[in-house]
Design a protein around this motif. Sequence first.
Motif, PDB file in Angstrom:
ATOM      1  N   GLN A   3     -68.752  -5.491  27.286  1.00 57.62           N
ATOM      2  CA  GLN A   3     -68.169  -6.240  26.180  1.00 57.62           C
ATOM      3  C   GLN A   3     -69.149  -7.253  25.593  1.00 57.62           C
ATOM      4  O   GLN A   3     -69.135  -7.511  24.394  1.00 57.62           O
ATOM      5  CB  GLN A   3     -66.876  -6.911  26.596  1.00 57.62           C
ATOM      6  CG  GLN A   3     -67.015  -8.031  27.581  1.00 57.62           C
ATOM      7  CD  GLN A   3     -65.675  -8.577  28.000  1.00 57.62           C
ATOM      8  OE1 GLN A   3     -64.701  -8.461  27.276  1.00 57.62           O
ATOM      9  NE2 GLN A   3     -65.616  -9.170  29.173  1.00 57.62           N
ATOM     10  N   VAL A   7     -69.272  -5.960  21.711  1.00 59.58           N
ATOM     11  CA  VAL A   7     -68.464  -6.790  20.807  1.00 59.58           C
ATOM     12  C   VAL A   7     -69.318  -7.562  19.800  1.00 59.58           C
ATOM     13  O   VAL A   7     -68.998  -7.561  18.607  1.00 59.58           O
ATOM     14  CB  VAL A   7     -67.529  -7.714  21.614  1.00 59.58           C
ATOM     15  CG1 VAL A   7     -66.832  -8.724  20.710  1.00 59.58           C
ATOM     16  CG2 VAL A   7     -66.494  -6.881  22.375  1.00 59.58           C
ATOM     17  N   LYS A  20     -68.197 -17.318  18.758  1.00 59.29           N
ATOM     18  CA  LYS A  20     -67.910 -16.681  20.034  1.00 59.29           C
ATOM     19  C   LYS A  20     -67.061 -17.607  20.910  1.00 59.29           C
ATOM     20  O   LYS A  20     -67.348 -18.792  21.012  1.00 59.29           O
ATOM     21  CB  LYS A  20     -69.238 -16.379  20.729  1.00 59.29           C
ATOM     22  CG  LYS A  20     -69.130 -15.740  22.070  1.00 59.29           C
ATOM     23  CD  LYS A  20     -70.538 -15.446  22.576  1.00 59.29           C
ATOM     24  CE  LYS A  20     -70.566 -15.271  24.059  1.00 59.29           C
ATOM     25  NZ  LYS A  20     -71.916 -15.123  24.566  1.00 59.29           N
ATOM     26  N   ILE A  63     -62.183 -10.083  17.287  1.00 60.28           N
ATOM     27  CA  ILE A  63     -62.807  -8.870  17.810  1.00 60.28           C
ATOM     28  C   ILE A  63     -62.910  -8.967  19.329  1.00 60.28           C
ATOM     29  O   ILE A  63     -63.335  -9.987  19.874  1.00 60.28           O
ATOM     30  CB  ILE A  63     -64.207  -8.682  17.196  1.00 60.28           C
ATOM     31  CG1 ILE A  63     -64.089  -8.634  15.675  1.00 60.28           C
ATOM     32  CG2 ILE A  63     -64.874  -7.426  17.735  1.00 60.28           C
ATOM     33  CD1 ILE A  63     -65.393  -8.809  14.946  1.00 60.28           C
ATOM     34  N   ALA A  64     -62.510  -7.898  19.994  1.00 61.06           N
ATOM     35  CA  ALA A  64     -62.590  -7.843  21.454  1.00 61.06           C
ATOM     36  C   ALA A  64     -62.850  -6.407  21.879  1.00 61.06           C
ATOM     37  O   ALA A  64     -62.654  -5.475  21.099  1.00 61.06           O
ATOM     38  CB  ALA A  64     -61.298  -8.358  22.078  1.00 61.06           C
ATOM     39  N   LEU A  65     -63.269  -6.229  23.119  1.00 61.91           N
ATOM     40  CA  LEU A  65     -63.500  -4.885  23.630  1.00 61.91           C
ATOM     41  C   LEU A  65     -62.193  -4.098  23.637  1.00 61.91           C
ATOM     42  O   LEU A  65     -62.127  -2.966  23.191  1.00 61.91           O
ATOM     43  CB  LEU A  65     -64.101  -4.932  25.034  1.00 61.91           C
ATOM     44  CG  LEU A  65     -64.476  -3.579  25.619  1.00 61.91           C
ATOM     45  CD1 LEU A  65     -65.582  -2.924  24.795  1.00 61.91           C
ATOM     46  CD2 LEU A  65     -64.905  -3.722  27.071  1.00 61.91           C
ATOM     47  N   TYR A  92     -60.641  -3.857  17.807  1.00 62.17           N
ATOM     48  CA  TYR A  92     -61.091  -3.583  19.164  1.00 62.17           C
ATOM     49  C   TYR A  92     -62.280  -2.632  19.131  1.00 62.17           C
ATOM     50  O   TYR A  92     -62.274  -1.648  18.401  1.00 62.17           O
ATOM     51  CB  TYR A  92     -59.964  -2.970  19.994  1.00 62.17           C
ATOM     52  CG  TYR A  92     -58.769  -3.886  20.118  1.00 62.17           C
ATOM     53  CD1 TYR A  92     -58.874  -5.092  20.805  1.00 62.17           C
ATOM     54  CD2 TYR A  92     -57.543  -3.551  19.558  1.00 62.17           C
ATOM     55  CE1 TYR A  92     -57.792  -5.943  20.920  1.00 62.17           C
ATOM     56  CE2 TYR A  92     -56.459  -4.399  19.679  1.00 62.17           C
ATOM     57  CZ  TYR A  92     -56.584  -5.593  20.360  1.00 62.17           C
ATOM     58  OH  TYR A  92     -55.508  -6.425  20.471  1.00 62.17           O
ATOM     59  N   ALA A  93     -63.280  -2.916  19.955  1.00 60.36           N
ATOM     60  CA  ALA A  93     -64.457  -2.059  20.048  1.00 60.36           C
ATOM     61  C   ALA A  93     -64.163  -0.818  20.879  1.00 60.36           C
ATOM     62  O   ALA A  93     -64.750   0.230  20.673  1.00 60.36           O
ATOM     63  CB  ALA A  93     -65.622  -2.836  20.662  1.00 60.36           C
TER      64      ALA A  93
END
Length: 170
Positions: A3, A7, A20, A63-65, A92-93
């Motif tokens: 992540q 990310v 962040k 944005i997050a994994l 989401y990634a």
Amino acid sequence: EEQREVVPGLAAELADEVEKLDLGVHTGFSTMTRDDESGLLDQNERVTERIDELRSGRFDYLIALDDRRVCRDEYLRVIQYAAGQGNTEIVYAGEVNEDDLTFDLKRRIERDTKEEEIEKSRRAIERRKQQGYDHGRPRFGMTYDANGHYQVPGEEFDTVTEIFQLDNAE
């Protein structure tokens, strides 16, 4: 590690400016218990400030994994609601199963497991107190004895002694 690699790359693709918020591993769970001072996710000041900022529309994207990297229990709904209020898109990634039943089952199991861990920890602390043992993280300059019962001077104890000597010298 994944992540922390994936990310930021996705964030850079989507936005010109990126902020962040890395909470580390200790705040991954929230039991949404408002009267517990243990530093849970929903009580972390940096998180609550971000929730307010999401509500106000300060961010275009969150944005997050995956959704579990945002929150592992029903507090995710609070975050999603705040994002919706501020017109923030959650991206989401990785893969996210948005099926409500799957989400609910996973979160219920994770929450129950975490609550069991918290209760075991509380019982262990209570047992240590009853036995007269020290508990918690050792103070600076201290460590636990070989049996793990009492705090004793550690590697940095000389630094502590020096600090007191300098303080008393003034």
